[in-house]
Each structure stands twice: as structure tokens, then as C-alpha cells.
Design a protein around this motif. Sequence first.
Motif, PDB file in Angstrom:
ATOM      1  N   ASP A   6       0.810  -1.144  -0.175  1.00 14.78           N
ATOM      2  CA  ASP A   6      -0.343   0.058   0.226  1.00 14.78           C
ATOM      3  C   ASP A   6       0.926   0.995   0.341  1.00 14.78           C
ATOM      4  N   ALA A   7       2.275   1.285   0.752  1.00 14.99           N
ATOM      5  CA  ALA A   7       2.818   2.383   1.138  1.00 14.99           C
ATOM      6  C   ALA A   7       3.769   2.158  -0.572  1.00 14.99           C
ATOM      7  N   PHE A   8       4.157   1.400  -0.821  1.00  9.77           N
ATOM      8  CA  PHE A   8       4.560   1.152  -1.986  1.00  9.77           C
ATOM      9  C   PHE A   8       3.816   2.288  -3.621  1.00  9.77           C
ATOM     10  N   ASP A   9       2.194   1.649  -3.423  1.00 11.14           N
ATOM     11  CA  ASP A   9       1.694   2.426  -4.362  1.00 11.14           C
ATOM     12  C   ASP A   9       1.169   3.500  -4.346  1.00 11.14           C
ATOM     13  N   GLU A  14       2.303   9.186  -5.811  1.00 10.27           N
ATOM     14  CA  GLU A  14       2.709  10.514  -5.517  1.00 10.27           C
ATOM     15  C   GLU A  14       3.309  10.850  -7.179  1.00 10.27           C
ATOM     16  N   PHE A  15       4.952  10.379  -6.443  1.00  6.53           N
ATOM     17  CA  PHE A  15       5.391  10.185  -7.962  1.00  6.53           C
ATOM     18  C   PHE A  15       5.182  10.415  -9.620  1.00  6.53           C
ATOM     19  N   ASP A  16       4.180   9.433  -9.561  1.00  3.92           N
ATOM     20  CA  ASP A  16       4.324   9.577 -10.923  1.00  3.92           C
ATOM     21  C   ASP A  16       2.985  10.284 -11.345  1.00  3.92           C
ATOM     22  N   HIS A  17       2.067  11.347  -9.967  1.00  3.45           N
ATOM     23  CA  HIS A  17       1.561  12.704 -10.609  1.00  3.45           C
ATOM     24  C   HIS A  17       2.745  14.154 -11.009  1.00  3.45           C
ATOM     25  N   TRP A  81       9.230   7.209 -18.171  1.00  2.29           N
ATOM     26  CA  TRP A  81       8.899   6.715 -16.760  1.00  2.29           C
ATOM     27  C   TRP A  81       7.141   5.604 -16.461  1.00  2.29           C
ATOM     28  N   GLU A  82       6.769   6.159 -17.410  1.00  2.00           N
ATOM     29  CA  GLU A  82       5.272   4.996 -17.032  1.00  2.00           C
ATOM     30  C   GLU A  82       6.166   3.433 -17.251  1.00  2.00           C
ATOM     31  N   ALA A 126       9.609  12.375  -5.032  1.00  2.00           N
ATOM     32  CA  ALA A 126       8.237  12.858  -5.240  1.00  2.00           C
ATOM     33  C   ALA A 126       8.432  14.754  -4.504  1.00  2.00           C
ATOM     34  N   TRP A 127       8.706  14.458  -3.310  1.00  2.00           N
ATOM     35  CA  TRP A 127       8.955  16.032  -2.879  1.00  2.00           C
ATOM     36  C   TRP A 127      10.134  16.738  -3.351  1.00  2.00           C
TER      37      TRP A 127
END
Length: 188
Positions: A6-9, A14-17, A81-82, A126-127
Motif C-alpha cells: 500500500d505504501a509502495f503504491d 505521488e511520484f507518477d503524478h 518513466w511510465e 516526489a517531494w
Amino acid sequence: MVDLLDAFDASWAEFDHRVHRVGQDQWQDATPCEAWTVRDLVGHLVREHLWAPWLLRGATLEEVGGRFDGDLLDDDPVVAWERAAARSQAAFHRPEALDGVVHTSAGPSPTTEYGWQMTTDLTVHAWDLDRGIEGGEPLDDELTATVYEQVAPQAAEWRASGLFDEPVPVPESASAEDRLVALLGRQP
């Protein structure tokens, strides 16, 4: 949120967005990772996520070799990336993927530890990416609190290996996001 997948997803999302928010004129912009531009940062994550399926199948560093050296982004960093992210996510979700050992530059490691390292990397980058593109979007509170809980006990060890800078002081009232990035050497 204590479940690793769940944390990985959540960190992946977050990064993908943020990758999908990078403007065409932002790929050479700076990030909080001093040596990396936005493109370099995305390239780092692409490389790591291309490695993941191999490592989760038990491949050694020698078996993977240099196949992921060089510029992996070509003319379309988002597509690169995708592709890498989809393979990595599928590999982490493969039945029993988290039941073994992976070979890393630090030596053999339980796959769950590797999973938390990848989750941490996705979250903190992501940050970084958000700051690089001046997005101004906070990370998910539950995710950052979970990653902080996982990282805090081993942060000194990771810092000693050169993964992160010295922690930055923050007030006790700081958000989970600020505490996490400060622990990993970033100025919130």
C-alpha cells in the motif's frame, strides 16, 4: 498504512503524478538534489525501477550488468518513466515477490527492506520533483508518516552510506512531510 505494498503504491502514485506535471521547459530545472536537474531525477527513478523486476526475481548485480547505464529517457522522459514504473509495480505485486532476498550494492537484503527503500526513494523524490517544478503540492500525510516511521530507525545507517545528507532541525510540531524530508537532509 503499514502494509508495504500500500505504501509502495501510494509513493508510486505521488511520484507518477508529479512526473506528469513536468512542463516541457522544466526538464533542465534544478531540484533539491544539488547535482540533479528534473530530468536527472526522473532518470534516476527510471533506472531504479528498471532494475527492480530483475532484483525481485533474484538477479545479481553482475547479471543485470550495465544494461541500464546511460540516458534511459530518450526524447520522452514521461514515457520512459511510465514503462519502467509499470514493470516495477507489476514486479512488486507478483505473488511472493516480497518473500526473498535481493542483491544490492550494499549486499544481500530482504525484499521487504528493499521495498521500503524503494518506497522511501519514491516518496522523497516526489517531494524533490515537486520542488523542482515548483508544484507546491503536499505529499499524502499518511504516506509520509508511514515512511518516516520506517526510515527513522535506520536513517543514520543510510546517511553513513552516503544516501542522504545530515538531518535538518525542525520543530516538534512539524508535519510528517517536513519531518521526513528534514530527516533525509532536505530543508522543508
